[in-house]
Design an enzyme around this catalytic site. Structure first.
Site, short mmCIF file in Angstrom:
data_model
loop_
_atom_site.label_atom_id
_atom_site.label_comp_id
_atom_site.label_asym_id
_atom_site.label_seq_id
_atom_site.Cartn_x
_atom_site.Cartn_y
_atom_site.Cartn_z
N HIS A 293 37.38 38.57 45.19
CA HIS A 293 35.98 38.91 45.40
C HIS A 293 35.65 40.34 45.05
CE1 HIS A 293 34.92 35.27 47.88
NE2 HIS A 293 34.18 35.30 46.81
N CYS B 6 31.27 31.86 25.22
CA CYS B 6 30.56 31.99 26.50
C CYS B 6 31.52 32.07 27.68
CB CYS B 6 29.56 30.86 26.68
SG CYS B 6 30.32 29.25 26.77
#
Ligand code: PEP
Ligand code: MG
Length: 562
Positions: free
Chosen positions: A188, A486
């Protein structure tokens, strides 16, 4: 001059450089003593209930003040605090005579170990749970929760790892950078640093030894922390920070190489609400709109009307610009109750992406209907593509079906090695290809992208992955068809140059990465990008490719245009 500074290494997030004194996160609370409680079990349980309620409310309040991943994680943490299995576990420890503090410490610890045992994404959530436990214990003891220190001066924050609640409360006007001992590219701290463009080096083994007040230089591109730098090193860092700031603030020109070759820079978006950030960061359009968000929390597929409303909102933000929408990519890491009901031992190799849509064609048809209607009602240049296409036959199927609905530009994602190997035939059918390097890497190296124990394989610099990308680039050039990238690879400024050298014609990434990639492209010509691609392809492994390209690039990078 002799250089005596110690240099620590870790995984750098982005390309930033930062300089400043170390400020450490306050130490975790001491382990609560295992002495028997002097209160009744009911009293202890009432204390826990009040503490949990206060912590959950605080986390929810913080979630309300932020957006994106930080908000999601804080919401998830508030739910962890109130989890009923955890509450039962803590209550039974209290019934055995344990204090509330100790019962929370032990009960949360058991669940934490369970998460670590599961590994991968779940393992990464152990830090979030630890943070919740610390907050509940602090509330029980009537002290402030351990966390981000206060400072009037800019500083480099050093921590074991950052809990999302900490990251969400960072004062970005003061924090110049982050160093953590734990963490990886997928943790995170890394995700939030990337989203907020904070200079961060994670997984730094010697971070615990960094003393408060020590001056450090962070170089995210090199993944280094220079401890107690010399005056010359600090001057050089300041010069590079100033150079980068002026280059990054140099406007939002379209992406282009040093010789003027255009490389449109597009945004990866996960919701129609995120468009503003992308436009502000100078995205020239959208290269990947992930439509899963519309479906993920739903028990049933959203209606055509609900979908159309979201697609219209997205397309209206990009009048006249290209917007590539991916139809639903369900399965594996994104399971959907109404699409992926059967148990699969290997869901990443199962009925996911276009396979699951084909098995539920009514849902695909509704999505294509909504897209075609939104297209007709707006001015953007809508392109539509299918995820996880593995064969020429699947390409034909999707192009045929989408064309039936009146969609004009229909392509496929190349995420499976078979599609890359047959790119010449796939691109005969499809109007364009967009390479999803996250999945392409996972499938090329046969390593689950969510599994911590094999995270080292998830590196798009691997020459096997690059060779496959080169196949698609060559096929695109042969047919004159666009080849976009992408996956996360496009957000790595140096790898982005290599990808262009391999034949990518556009790059799409999270908006926070656009500025660094835009700057990096301006430093190399197309010939140089091709040379760098050759250098990468000639390496034996990902680390060797990265190192060899860094060395070669240093030889001919032109300074950024003023
Ligand atoms: C990819 O696989 O690289 C990709 C862009 O798709 P996702 O990460 O959504 O699977
Ligand atoms: Mg993918």
């Amino acid at each position: 001059m002799t250089e005596t500074s110690i240099v620590l290494t870790g995984a750098g997030i982005g390309q930033g450089i930062a300089l400043g004194p170390v400020l450490r996160m306050s130490a975790p609370l001491p382990e609560p003593e295992a002495t028997p409680s002097t209160r009744t079990p009911d009293e202890e349980k009432a204390r826990v209930a009040a503490a949990v309620q206060a912590v959950a409310a605080d986390l929810r309040e913080r979630a309300g003040k932020v957006t994106g991943t930080a908000a999601d994680v804080l919401e998830a943490q508030s739910m962890m605090a109130e989890d009923s299995s955890l509450a039962d576990d803590v209550a039974s420890r209290i019934d055995g005579g344990t204090t509330a503090e100790r019962a929370v410490f032990e009960g949360f610890g058991v669940f934490r170990d369970l998460l670590i045992g599961l590994g991968g994404y779940m393992g990464e959530r152990a830090t979030d749970l630890d943070d919740v436990a610390q907050r509940v214990i602090a509330a029980l003891e009537g002290r402030p929760a351990p966390g981000v220190p206060e400072s009037d001066q800019p500083y480099i924050l050093v921590a074991t790892d950052l809990a999302p609640a900490d990251t969400a409360s960072l004062d970005l006007t003061k924090v110049r950078g982050l160093v953590t001992r734990e963490g990886s590219q997928a943790s995170h701290t890394a995700i939030l640093a990337r989203e907020n463009a904070i200079v961060a080096i994670v997984g730094v083994a010697g971070a615990d030894e960094l003393a408060e007040g020590t001056e450090v230089i962070l170089d995210a591109g090199a993944g280094t922390v220079t401890v107690a730098p010399s005056a010359a090193q600090s001057d050089e860092a300041r010069r590079r920070i100033a150079e980068r700031e002026s280059a990054l603030s140099g406007g939002l020109e379209p992406g282009a190489l040093a010789d003027g070759t255009p490389v449109p820079l597009l945004a990866n978006l996960g919701s129609a609400e995120a468009t503003e950030k992308a436009v502000a960061a100078g995205a020239e359009g959208v290269g990947l709109f992930r439509t899963e968000f519309l479906f993920l929390d739903a028990r049933m597929a959203p209606t055509v009307e609900q979908q159309r409303e979201q697609y219209v909102k997205l397309l209206q933000a990009f009048p006249g610009k290209k917007v590539v929408v991916r139809v639903l990519d369900a399965g594996a890491d994104k399971p959907l109750e109404f699409l992926n009901d059967a148990h699969e031992d290997n869901p990443a190799l199962g009925l996911r992406g276009i396979r699951s849509l084909r098995a539920n064609e009514d849902i695909l048809r509704e999505q294509l209907t909504a897209l075609a209607e939104a297209d007709a009602a707006t001015e953007a240049d809508l392109w539509v593509m299918a995820p996880m296409v593995a064969t020429v036959e699947e390409t034909r199927y999707f192009v045929g079906l989408a064309t039936e609905f009146g969609l004009k530009t229909v392509g496929v994602m190349v995420e499976v090695p078979s599609a890359a190997l047959l790119a010449d035939r796939v691109l005969r059918e499809a109007a364009f290809a967009s390479i999803g390097t996250n999945d392409l890497t996972q499938y090329t190296l046969a390593a689950d992208r969510l599994l911590g124990s094999v995270a080292g394989f998830q590196d798009p610099w691997h020459p096997a992955v690059l060779r496959l990308i080169g196949e698609v680039g060559s096929a695109g050039a042969a047919y004159g068809k666009p080849v976009g990238i992408c996956g996360e690879a496009a957000a790595d400024p140096l790898l982005a140059v290599v990808l262009v050298g391999l034949g990518a014609t556009t790059l799409s990434m999270s908006p926070a990465a656009l500025a660094d990639v835009r700057l990096s492209l301006t430093r190399y010509t197309l010939d140089q990008a091709r040379t760098l691609a050759e250098v990468a392809l000639a390496a034996d492994g990902a680390a060797e490719a990265r190192d060899a390209v860094r060395t070669a690039a240093a030889g001919f990078a032109t300074p950024a245009a003023p």
